[in-house]
Structures are given as structure tokens and as C-alpha cells.
Design a protein around this motif. Structure first.
Motif, PDB file in Angstrom:
ATOM      1  N   PRO A  34     -11.474  13.891  18.902  1.00 23.01           N
ATOM      2  CA  PRO A  34     -11.985  12.519  19.095  1.00 23.01           C
ATOM      3  C   PRO A  34     -12.544  11.902  17.810  1.00 23.01           C
ATOM      4  O   PRO A  34     -13.065  12.604  16.947  1.00 23.01           O
ATOM      5  CB  PRO A  34     -13.085  12.698  20.142  1.00 23.01           C
ATOM      6  N   ALA A  35     -12.408  10.581  17.736  1.00 18.42           N
ATOM      7  CA  ALA A  35     -12.994   9.770  16.646  1.00 18.42           C
ATOM      8  C   ALA A  35     -12.483  10.150  15.268  1.00 18.42           C
ATOM      9  O   ALA A  35     -13.127   9.855  14.264  1.00 18.42           O
ATOM     10  CB  ALA A  35     -14.514   9.865  16.683  1.00 18.42           C
ATOM     11  N   HIS A  36     -11.298  10.776  15.224  1.00 18.79           N
ATOM     12  CA  HIS A  36     -10.713  11.129  13.919  1.00 18.79           C
ATOM     13  C   HIS A  36      -9.542  10.197  13.633  1.00 18.79           C
ATOM     14  O   HIS A  36      -8.747   9.874  14.512  1.00 18.79           O
ATOM     15  CB  HIS A  36     -10.263  12.579  13.907  1.00 18.79           C
ATOM     16  N   LEU A  37      -9.439   9.760  12.380  1.00 17.26           N
ATOM     17  CA  LEU A  37      -8.398   8.804  12.010  1.00 17.26           C
ATOM     18  C   LEU A  37      -7.002   9.334  12.310  1.00 17.26           C
ATOM     19  O   LEU A  37      -6.139   8.593  12.823  1.00 17.26           O
ATOM     20  CB  LEU A  37      -8.520   8.451  10.521  1.00 17.26           C
ATOM     21  N   ILE A  38      -6.747  10.603  12.033  1.00 15.54           N
ATOM     22  CA  ILE A  38      -5.405  11.168  12.254  1.00 15.54           C
ATOM     23  C   ILE A  38      -5.062  11.202  13.742  1.00 15.54           C
ATOM     24  O   ILE A  38      -3.946  10.858  14.139  1.00 15.54           O
ATOM     25  CB  ILE A  38      -5.303  12.572  11.633  1.00 15.54           C
ATOM     26  N   SER A  39      -6.020  11.613  14.570  1.00 16.79           N
ATOM     27  CA  SER A  39      -5.754  11.656  16.011  1.00 16.79           C
ATOM     28  C   SER A  39      -5.507  10.254  16.559  1.00 16.79           C
ATOM     29  O   SER A  39      -4.621  10.041  17.396  1.00 16.79           O
ATOM     30  CB  SER A  39      -6.921  12.317  16.754  1.00 16.79           C
ATOM     31  N   ASN A  40      -6.279   9.277  16.079  1.00 19.23           N
ATOM     32  CA  ASN A  40      -6.048   7.892  16.493  1.00 19.23           C
ATOM     33  C   ASN A  40      -4.677   7.398  16.032  1.00 19.23           C
ATOM     34  O   ASN A  40      -3.978   6.685  16.767  1.00 19.23           O
ATOM     35  CB  ASN A  40      -7.140   6.982  15.932  1.00 19.23           C
ATOM     36  N   ALA A  41      -4.285   7.783  14.828  1.00 15.43           N
ATOM     37  CA  ALA A  41      -2.973   7.371  14.305  1.00 15.43           C
ATOM     38  C   ALA A  41      -1.847   7.942  15.155  1.00 15.43           C
ATOM     39  O   ALA A  41      -0.865   7.253  15.470  1.00 15.43           O
ATOM     40  CB  ALA A  41      -2.826   7.812  12.853  1.00 15.43           C
ATOM     41  N   ILE A  42      -1.982   9.217  15.545  1.00 16.18           N
ATOM     42  CA  ILE A  42      -0.950   9.850  16.387  1.00 16.18           C
ATOM     43  C   ILE A  42      -0.870   9.154  17.743  1.00 16.18           C
ATOM     44  O   ILE A  42       0.217   8.780  18.216  1.00 16.18           O
ATOM     45  CB  ILE A  42      -1.242  11.349  16.555  1.00 16.18           C
TER      46      ILE A  42
END
Length: 252
Positions: free
Chosen positions: A40-48
Motif C-alpha cells: 500500500p501507498a507505494h508508487l510502484i504498486s499504484n503504477a501497476i
């Protein structure tokens, strides 16, 4: 699923559409949710996650536009030209997909008080015994369509060049002062991209879609979505980046 229903109405083996579609919807939902749940709240996870949201958005728009164009198909159209887009040709002649396109074109052609000309577009692939245009012409002549009504375009190797070169054929043939009325005939799953490519060529067209079997519909639609993603890659990259940073700001 509502958007696809009219495309398979009355056909058998509809499980070949609904089961893969349901599995795909579940898979995409998981691919959207899992990255932001696990990390959660990580740029890479949001990008995916937002990457799959972008895919889902394109797929949804594609399905609803396909449904719309199919329902609006050639209503009240009196075409001067029918442009039949090519498809696979085998040693025995037009493939089943191409035959259905030709049957749709014949039905429209015979329904007109003033028969339109048919622009048959498609070159010869490395595994095809003749050009797609020539195979279509042979089929239509056997169906009692007069040869002088046929205009062959035998250089195109893609939908983009089908439309680009057909436009040139029509411009060279058209003699009247008004602009010609053009109707593109292709498979139902192919309507959206055909319209988009015609717009890019500044070619106003109506559309008519031939039906597709349940066995072929989902694979064909997935190919079309992939082609749309590639064709619209830069606007979609911008959309994906904006979504990613929006999700990132919300998660903090």
C-alpha cells in the motif's frame, strides 16, 4: 457482459464467450486490487494497479462502442461505395470470417435501389495463394455481382492501409461534385478500430458489422484491444501516469 450479449444473441456454445470473459474480469480485478493491497501507498504498486485500470478502461470503452456501432449498423445509409476490409484467404478461397463480411456486403448491395460500387481491399500475405481483394472479387462474381461494380485495392497489408488506400481508390473513381457516402463492411469486433482509423484519414464513414462465431469472438476482441492500446499508446501513457499520481496522492 451486457455490451457483448447482442453480439452472440441466438448463437450456440455461448459458454465459449461467457466463461473466458468471467475469468478475465476476475483476473483483471485481482490485478488491480492486489498490488495496492500487498504494497500500500507505494508508487510502484499504484503504477501497476493503475496500468491495469487503464487496460480495463480501454477494454470497457471498446466493448460499449462495439455494441453501439453494431446496433447503429448502416441504418438509413445509401452508400455510393461499400468498402469491404480483407481477411484471411486460404487455398479454397475466402476464410469463413471474410465470407461473412462478403455476405453482409451482398445483403446491403442488393438492398439498394442504386447499387453502390464495392471497394475490395487487401493484399496478398506470404501464406495466401492470392490477394484478399482478388479472392473477394472471385467470390462476388460467383454470386452474380457485376465485375464493373468492383474496385480492387491489392496493396494494403493492415487495417490502416486498407482504409488509406481505399480512400485513394474512391477519390480516383468519384466524379460527382458532392462527397461520396461510404460504408465500411467488416467484422463486428473490428468496427471500433476501423472507425478510428477512418477518422484519422479524415474519411467520414458509416459501418456495417458481420457476425462472429462464439469460438472466435473473445480471442478476436483481445487482439483488437491490444491493437487499440498500441495505436493510442501515448495518450494512454499520459492517462496512466496521471492516474498513478492521483492514486498516490489519495493513498497518503
Amino acid at each position: 457482459m451486457v455490451a457483448i450479449a447482442p453480439l452472440v444473441k441466438g448463437q450456440t456454445n455461448q459458454r465459449l464467450v461467457w466463461i473466458p470473459l468471467l475469468a478475465l474480469l476476475i483476473a483483471i480485478s485481482l490485478l488491480i486490487i492486489l498490488p495496492i493491497t500487498i504494497w500500500p501507498a507505494h508508487l510502484i504498486s499504484n503504477a501497476i494497479s493503475m496500468g491495469f485500470v487503464t487496460w480495463y478502461t480501454v477494454a470497457t470503452l471498446y466493448l460499449w462502442l462495439t455494441n453501439w456501432y453494431k446496433r447503429q449498423s448502416h441504418q438509413s445509409t445509401k452508400p455510393d461505395y461499400l468498402v469491404v476490409l480483407g481477411a484471411k484467404v486460404t487455398s479454397s478461397g475466402p476464410s469463413k470470417t471474410l465470407t461473412r463480411r462478403l455476405q453482409t456486403a451482398i445483403a446491403i448491395y442488393t438492398d439498394q435501389s442504386v447499387p453502390p460500387k464495392l471497394v475490395l481491399t487487401g493484399g496478398q500475405g506470404s501464406d495466401e495463394p492470392q490477394s484478399e481483394a482478388a479472392a473477394m472479387a472471385g467470390y462476388l462474381v460467383r454470386q452474380q455481382i457485376q465485375p464493373h461494380q468492383l474496385l480492387l485495392e491489392q496493396a494494403a497489408t493492415s487495417t490502416a492501409t486498407n482504409i488509406k488506400f481505399s480512400k485513394q481508390v474512391i477519390e480516383n473513381d468519384w466524379q460527382a461534385s458532392r462527397k461520396p457516402t461510404i460504408l465500411i463492411v467488416t467484422s463486428d469486433y473490428h468496427l471500433v478500430r476501423s472507425k478510428l482509423l477512418a477518422l484519422q484519414q479524415h474519411l467520414p464513414v458509416s459501418l456495417a458489422g458481420s457476425w462472429t462465431t462464439t469460438e472466435a469472438l473473445i480471442p478476436a476482441m483481445l487482439r483488437e484491444i491490444a491493437a487499440l492500446l498500441l495505436q493510442l499508446k501515448w495518450p494512454l501513457v499520459i492517462f496512466w501516469i496521471e492516474l498513478t499520481f492521483l492514486a498516490q496522492s489519495i493513498s497518503h
